[in-house]
Enzyme design. Structure first.
Site, PDB file in Angstrom:
ATOM      1  N   PRO A   2       1.692  29.742   7.906  1.00 54.23           N
ATOM      2  CA  PRO A   2       2.773  28.769   7.784  1.00 54.23           C
ATOM      3  C   PRO A   2       2.255  27.417   7.299  1.00 54.23           C
ATOM      4  O   PRO A   2       1.366  26.835   7.908  1.00 54.23           O
ATOM      5  CB  PRO A   2       3.314  28.655   9.208  1.00 54.23           C
ATOM      6  CG  PRO A   2       2.746  29.798   9.948  1.00 54.23           C
ATOM      7  CD  PRO A   2       1.470  30.145   9.289  1.00 54.23           C
ATOM      8  N   GLU A   3       2.780  26.973   6.186  1.00 54.35           N
ATOM      9  CA  GLU A   3       2.504  25.617   5.687  1.00 54.35           C
ATOM     10  C   GLU A   3       3.792  24.822   5.857  1.00 54.35           C
ATOM     11  O   GLU A   3       4.720  25.286   6.526  1.00 54.35           O
ATOM     12  CB  GLU A   3       2.068  25.688   4.218  1.00 54.35           C
ATOM     13  CG  GLU A   3       0.856  26.586   4.012  1.00 54.35           C
ATOM     14  CD  GLU A   3       0.414  26.698   2.559  1.00 54.35           C
ATOM     15  OE1 GLU A   3       0.721  25.791   1.758  1.00 54.35           O
ATOM     16  OE2 GLU A   3      -0.224  27.692   2.224  1.00 54.35           O
TER      17      GLU A   3
END
Length: 272
Positions: A2-3
């Site tokens: 997850p960014e």
DNA sequence: GTCGATGTTATCAA
DNA sequence: TTTGATAACATCGA
């Protein structure tokens, strides 16, 4: 992985679904994500609290509680937050469960256990991990971007984009995609970037990450949204994990190299 | 069965 | 100062 776009997707969904709800009880299956907080203290201070707000700083989710405390959640590589009915069987790698007063459960799942759910009291401005972060990638004007780049005398642009103290929120996927957008080779020295390249890179960061949010993020391996659904942005990737495949712009084969210990994907013709 | 790759961040060494 | 390697951990595929 997850960014910023993936974390923002989950934040928007959490705001919609759990804001205003009360945490009736919690179940700590593994205390590793809690960090230094003991299970006893965690339960004592979280149970009974209402969820006042759900915010985000870089890749960190911040749940503000009615007690004044906050929960800082970092999903790191493989973390998931899932909103489920209690009847859904507890999957392996589920570490924390929050029972909400609407009958749902918020579950923290993390395959590689790098993620955390940390209870912090009082002022967030004094939390070290938040204090050290650079400006938000999507709230940075071209002028500010130019200025922080000017402060750098050397270094590869790819490594700089990944440095959270420099700009916060960009990870491996979106650094590669933004560099492709700007036509910049990942190993380019920052000091050699021309004005128009800086402008294109700034634009690329904004356009690609905003678009990724509207597609609910990139599901490469473990990432899913709050409802367990995959994001739809991967088919829009131009270079990330496309090594050996033709560039969508020129047909050249996408390459993968190591830059600062991280994999970097790029088109050898479009990114000189 | 072993090795390497996966990718975020803190920490430590050079 | 800054960069680079490593470790935290689990799984998958070669």
């Amino acid at each position: 992985m997850p960014e910023l776009p993936e974390v923002e997707t989950i934040r928007l969904q959490m705001k919609e679904e759990i804001e205003g709800k009360k945490i009736e009880s919690t179940k700590v299956i593994s205390d590793k994500p809690l960090g230094n907080t003991t299970v006893e203290e965690f339960k004592e201070r979280v149970e009974g609290a209402f969820i006042k707000d759900v915010k985000r700083r870089a890749k960190i989710l911040i749940i503000k509680l009615s007690t004044g405390d906050s929960l800082l959640i970092h999903l790191k590589l493989t973390g998931r937050l899932l909103l489920l009915r209690p009847s859904v069987p507890i999957e392996k790698h589920t570490h924390l469960i929050f029972n909400l007063n609407d009958g749902h459960q918020l579950r923290f799942w993390d395959l590689r256990r790098f993620g955390y759910v940390k209870l912090v009291s009082g002022k967030l401005k004094e939390v070290l991990e938040l204090k050290k972060l650079g400006p938000e990638a999507l709230e940075l004007s071209l002028n500010e971007f130019r200025n922080i780049l000017a402060g750098k005398r050397s270094g590869k642009i790819k490594s700089l984009l990944l440095d959270q103290h420099f700009i916060a929120g960009i990870g491996n996927i979106y650094s590669d995609e933004a560099l492709f957008y700007a036509g910049i080779h990942p190993e380019r020295n920052v000091a050699t970037l021309k004005e128009d390249e800086i402008a294109r890179l700034h634009e690329g960061i904004r356009k690609i990450m905003s678009s990724a949010i509207s597609y609910r993020g990139s599901s490469m391996d473990d990432y899913v949204d709050l409802f367990g659904k995959q994001g739809d942005f991967v088919p829009r990737h131009k270079v990330y994990r496309r090594m050996g495949k033709p560039c969508k712009a020129c047909g050249s084969l996408i390459k993968r190299i190591k830059v600062g210990g991280r994999s970097a994907h790029f088109c050898p013709k479009c990114q000189v």
